[in-house]
Scaffold this motif. Structure first.
Motif, PDB file in Angstrom:
ATOM      1  N   GLY A  38      -1.630 -24.951  35.910  1.00 47.29           N
ATOM      2  CA  GLY A  38      -0.219 -25.141  36.255  1.00 47.29           C
ATOM      3  C   GLY A  38       0.762 -25.094  35.107  1.00 47.29           C
ATOM      4  O   GLY A  38       1.929 -25.481  35.266  1.00 47.29           O
ATOM      5  N   GLY A  39       0.318 -24.642  33.932  1.00 46.41           N
ATOM      6  CA  GLY A  39       1.238 -24.517  32.795  1.00 46.41           C
ATOM      7  C   GLY A  39       1.850 -25.855  32.450  1.00 46.41           C
ATOM      8  O   GLY A  39       1.161 -26.867  32.359  1.00 46.41           O
ATOM      9  N   GLY A  40       3.176 -25.870  32.261  1.00 49.95           N
ATOM     10  CA  GLY A  40       3.870 -27.101  31.861  1.00 49.95           C
ATOM     11  C   GLY A  40       3.671 -28.232  32.842  1.00 49.95           C
ATOM     12  O   GLY A  40       3.671 -29.407  32.463  1.00 49.95           O
ATOM     13  N   ALA A  41       3.493 -27.908  34.137  1.00 46.71           N
ATOM     14  CA  ALA A  41       3.335 -28.961  35.152  1.00 46.71           C
ATOM     15  C   ALA A  41       2.063 -29.777  34.920  1.00 46.71           C
ATOM     16  O   ALA A  41       1.958 -30.906  35.399  1.00 46.71           O
ATOM     17  CB  ALA A  41       3.309 -28.346  36.548  1.00 46.71           C
ATOM     18  N   THR A 224       6.020 -23.251  31.082  1.00 44.62           N
ATOM     19  CA  THR A 224       6.680 -22.962  32.358  1.00 44.62           C
ATOM     20  C   THR A 224       5.900 -23.642  33.481  1.00 44.62           C
ATOM     21  O   THR A 224       4.713 -23.381  33.665  1.00 44.62           O
ATOM     22  CB  THR A 224       6.759 -21.445  32.611  1.00 44.62           C
ATOM     23  N   PRO A 225       6.559 -24.552  34.214  1.00 45.41           N
ATOM     24  CA  PRO A 225       5.792 -25.336  35.200  1.00 45.41           C
ATOM     25  C   PRO A 225       5.590 -24.616  36.530  1.00 45.41           C
ATOM     26  O   PRO A 225       6.489 -23.939  37.011  1.00 45.41           O
ATOM     27  CB  PRO A 225       6.670 -26.586  35.403  1.00 45.41           C
ATOM     28  N   ASP A 226       4.399 -24.798  37.064  1.00 45.44           N
ATOM     29  CA  ASP A 226       4.130 -24.364  38.427  1.00 45.44           C
ATOM     30  C   ASP A 226       3.897 -25.670  39.201  1.00 45.44           C
ATOM     31  O   ASP A 226       2.783 -26.171  39.274  1.00 45.44           O
ATOM     32  CB  ASP A 226       2.874 -23.469  38.437  1.00 45.44           C
TER      33      ASP A 226
ATOM     34  N   ALA B   5      10.968 -24.627  31.350  1.00 39.20           N
ATOM     35  CA  ALA B   5       9.919 -24.764  30.325  1.00 39.20           C
ATOM     36  C   ALA B   5      10.436 -25.564  29.135  1.00 39.20           C
ATOM     37  O   ALA B   5       9.763 -26.469  28.629  1.00 39.20           O
ATOM     38  CB  ALA B   5       9.434 -23.385  29.869  1.00 39.20           C
ATOM     39  N   LEU B   6      11.651 -25.230  28.715  1.00 35.86           N
ATOM     40  CA  LEU B   6      12.239 -25.914  27.549  1.00 35.86           C
ATOM     41  C   LEU B   6      12.445 -27.402  27.841  1.00 35.86           C
ATOM     42  O   LEU B   6      12.113 -28.259  27.010  1.00 35.86           O
ATOM     43  CB  LEU B   6      13.577 -25.244  27.191  1.00 35.86           C
ATOM     44  N   THR B   7      12.954 -27.700  29.038  1.00 38.19           N
ATOM     45  CA  THR B   7      13.196 -29.107  29.400  1.00 38.19           C
ATOM     46  C   THR B   7      11.894 -29.900  29.390  1.00 38.19           C
ATOM     47  O   THR B   7      11.816 -30.986  28.804  1.00 38.19           O
ATOM     48  CB  THR B   7      13.821 -29.189  30.823  1.00 38.19           C
ATOM     49  N   LEU B   8      10.878 -29.329  30.030  1.00 38.60           N
ATOM     50  CA  LEU B   8       9.594 -30.019  30.117  1.00 38.60           C
ATOM     51  C   LEU B   8       8.974 -30.210  28.735  1.00 38.60           C
ATOM     52  O   LEU B   8       8.451 -31.286  28.408  1.00 38.60           O
ATOM     53  CB  LEU B   8       8.651 -29.220  31.021  1.00 38.60           C
ATOM     54  N   MET B   9       9.048 -29.160  27.908  1.00 43.40           N
ATOM     55  CA  MET B   9       8.463 -29.230  26.570  1.00 43.40           C
ATOM     56  C   MET B   9       9.177 -30.295  25.725  1.00 43.40           C
ATOM     57  O   MET B   9       8.527 -31.130  25.091  1.00 43.40           O
ATOM     58  CB  MET B   9       8.547 -27.867  25.879  1.00 43.40           C
ATOM     59  N   VAL B  10      10.506 -30.261  25.747  1.00 43.07           N
ATOM     60  CA  VAL B  10      11.274 -31.219  24.942  1.00 43.07           C
ATOM     61  C   VAL B  10      11.011 -32.640  25.441  1.00 43.07           C
ATOM     62  O   VAL B  10      10.804 -33.566  24.651  1.00 43.07           O
ATOM     63  CB  VAL B  10      12.786 -30.884  24.983  1.00 43.07           C
ATOM     64  N   PHE B  11      10.966 -32.797  26.776  1.00 45.88           N
ATOM     65  CA  PHE B  11      10.712 -34.128  27.348  1.00 45.88           C
ATOM     66  C   PHE B  11       9.328 -34.639  26.927  1.00 45.88           C
ATOM     67  O   PHE B  11       9.183 -35.764  26.439  1.00 45.88           O
ATOM     68  CB  PHE B  11      10.817 -34.073  28.879  1.00 45.88           C
ATOM     69  N   ALA B  12       8.301 -33.789  27.120  1.00 45.61           N
ATOM     70  CA  ALA B  12       6.920 -34.217  26.824  1.00 45.61           C
ATOM     71  C   ALA B  12       6.729 -34.466  25.328  1.00 45.61           C
ATOM     72  O   ALA B  12       6.234 -35.529  24.929  1.00 45.61           O
ATOM     73  CB  ALA B  12       5.931 -33.167  27.322  1.00 45.61           C
ATOM     74  N   MET B  13       7.130 -33.497  24.525  1.00 48.06           N
ATOM     75  CA  MET B  13       6.920 -33.652  23.072  1.00 48.06           C
ATOM     76  C   MET B  13       7.772 -34.801  22.526  1.00 48.06           C
ATOM     77  O   MET B  13       7.335 -35.550  21.665  1.00 48.06           O
ATOM     78  CB  MET B  13       7.246 -32.349  22.358  1.00 48.06           C
TER      79      MET B  13
END
Lengths: 514, 45
Positions: A38-41, A224-226, B5-13
């Motif tokens: 799921g990538g980022g998810a 990239t989230p799935d 992707a950027l939001t998730l990456m910045v949030f997680a990291m």
């Protein structure tokens, strides 16, 4: 002879514990798992599993260790026995905490020796001027005993022996004089090397040195989230599995390290600090190196195809070639950083695997520290040799599956039941909070008692079909069957040692009360 | 990078880095505990 070792400093203990957790999987396994689930998810089930299973297990294992150490026990058979002395079963369940460490160390030292060898080849410039296929083929030649890549006969055995001797020598130096010193040097260097490589990866520009994509394309692909994937059981199992591997829980090594903590010292904050340090290395550094560089040069489709066989191929067969695109000097620096960080990640973990065995021999049979260390080295030599000689026949994978996968889940399931339901949450909660430098949220009392056992039980039940498939598989080479017999013998022998130690304790108690 | 992707990456990291830093800072600034100074302190519970 009393086992009177202790840690030199609190920071040293945390770095050693973090080093125990940080392994090659942080850099090679985590990004591949994320891509496949799921990538980022993937980060969502991953962090949920960390909160509901990882953190509770860290607190449980740290507090079990300190509890056992207070009573002079530094390995899980008698730590577990001490928690429920009325039932004979627990000391044999505790055998997992010795057996798993020996079996995992047996193949892990070999893996570690690859990093040492590739470090040497990076410095020697072996990969310069080679094609992608030649660098990929180099790995196959390396693990083939009959082929020498450098002219040194039996090269993989030589590097493996160097690695084994180094581990044993450091273990013989003691906790504060050996393990802690390596962690204090190794962990900061690992983070430094990781930051350097992550910067190189993320700043990679399409067109520079033959790159076809920017480094950020890889990051974009990875993150990239799935979101639809987080509703599937497979993704949750993968996340739970990754948490197990990455934190080194269910092994018995955390209990052993924690058993050398003083009785009034904190464990709640220490466990958090070491655990989150591991997460930093995995989520921040691990996600920013191998995938961005690989996709930068090979494109998304090729990398997705390559990740089907795991991260080892990318790390050892592909990355050394991609580094050579940066020119000889930078290739050497990048190679030293990459294989250097993998080596430090490996050795800080394998040292942790040696200490429970040594603790057991010292506590129960009065062995001297150095003798216990060299005996551990000897066991790994005997048990590890089949991994080296029959790597291609699957002995390495067999050890990894039974000890490094199934063993961890089984032991974690038993220990959480013992802690939360037999030892009892009232005493357990008191243990976790004793001397704590942070306030542990009360919700974790409920989580440890109900949620974590259910979570681990779920992981175990879900892994049963795979175990059955393994047991009933046909057409396996004889080496795989022999490896299984060897592992069973190892487990039975450890049970026998525990039995002898128990009888010895009983006899001593009888003499003392006379 | 796309925004999700950027939001998730910045949030997680960001979360992981902040918590790692916070807990390590707490370790470095925690007051050392006094050694047991009596037989009572040193006794088992």
């Amino acid at each position: 002879m009393a086992n009177t070792e202790s840690w030199g400093s609190r920071v040293g203990l945390i770095l050693a514990m973090a080093g125990n957790a940080v392994g090659l999987g942080n850099f090679l396994r985590f990004p591949v798992q994320a891509i496949q689930n799921g990538g980022g998810a993937f980060i969502i089930p991953y962090l949920v599993c960390f909160l509901l299973m990882g953190i509770p297990l860290l607190w449980v294992e740290w507090s079990m260790g300190r509890f056992g150490g207070r009573k002079g026990n530094h390995s899980t058979p008698f730590i577990l026995h001490e928690m429920d002395p009325k039932r004979a079963l627990w000391k044999y369940i505790g055998v997992f905490g010795i057996f798993t460490n020996i079996a995992v160390a047996a193949y892990y030292c070999y893996l570690e020796s690859w990093t040492l060898s590739y470090l040497w080849h990076s410095i020697a410039g072996t990969f310069n001027g080679q094609t992608a296929d030649q660098v990929a083929g180099f790995f196959g030649n390396y693990v083939d005993i009959n082929t020498s890549t450098t002219g040194i006969p039996f090269e993989p055995i030589v590097f493996w022996l160097i690695c084994l001797l180094l581990n044993t020598w450091i273990l013989a130096k003691g906790l504060s004089g050996g393990v802690e010193k390596v962690a204090k040097v190794g962990m900061p260097l690992l983070i430094l090397f990781g930051i350097f490589l992550a910067i190189m990866a993320v700043t990679l520009k399409s067109g520079d040195h033959g790159a076809v994509n920017d480094g950020t394309v890889g990051l974009n692909f990875l993150w990239t989230p799935d979101y639809s994937s987080i509703w599937t059981a497979k993704v949750w199992l993968a996340a739970a599995g990754q948490i197990f591997f990455t934190l080194s829980v269910g092994m018995g090594s955390i209990q052993c390290y924690a058993s050398y903590v003083k009785k009034k010292d904190d464990i709640a904050l220490n466990a958090m600090s070491a655990g989150w340090m591991n997460e930093f290395v995995e989520v921040v550094l691990g996600a920013s190196i191998i995938i961005p560089i690989s996709i930068g040069y090979l494109g998304i489709d090729r990398v997705v195809e390559m990740t089907q066989s795991g991260g080892l191929g990318l790390g050892f067969k592909t990355l050394p070639y991609l580094f050579t695109q940066w020119g000889p000097t930078l290739a050497m620096i990048a190679g030293v950083c990459w294989f250097g960080l993998l080596f430090f990640a490996g050795i800080t973990s394998s040292l942790a695997m040696g200490t429970p065995v040594m603790g057991f021999l010292k506590d129960e049979f009065g062995w001297k520290h150095k003798n216990a260390a060299w005996f551990f080295g000897l066991i790994i030599l005997v048990l590890g040799l089949p991994c080296v000689l029959y790597f291609k026949e699957g002995v390495f994978d067999e050890y990894d599956y039974w000890a490094g996968t199934v063993g961890l889940v089984v032991f974690a399931l038993f220990e959480i039941i013992l802690f939360a339901w037999v030892f009892g949450m009232d005493k357990g909660w008191k243990e976790i909070n004793a001397g704590a430098d942070i306030k542990v949220p009360t919700i974790f009392r409920f989580i440890i008692k109900y949620v974590t056992p259910l979570f681990i039980g779920g992981v175990f039940v879900a892994s049963l079909p795979g175990i059955w498939e393994k047991i009933t598989a046909t057409g396996l080479p004889w080496q795989v069957h022999a490896a299984r017999v060897l592992l069973l013998l190892m487990f039975a022998t450890t049970c026998w040692f525990v039995r002898v130690a128990y009888m010895k304790r009983k006899a001593n108690l009888k003499n003392w009360t006379k | 990078m796309n925004s999700s992707a950027l939001t998730l990456m910045v949030f997680a990291m960001g979360t992981v880095t902040l918590l790692t830093g916070y807990f390590f800072y707490r370790v470095l600034t925690a007051k050392p505990k006094p050694e047991p100074d009596s037989y009572t302190d040193d006794d088992e519970d």
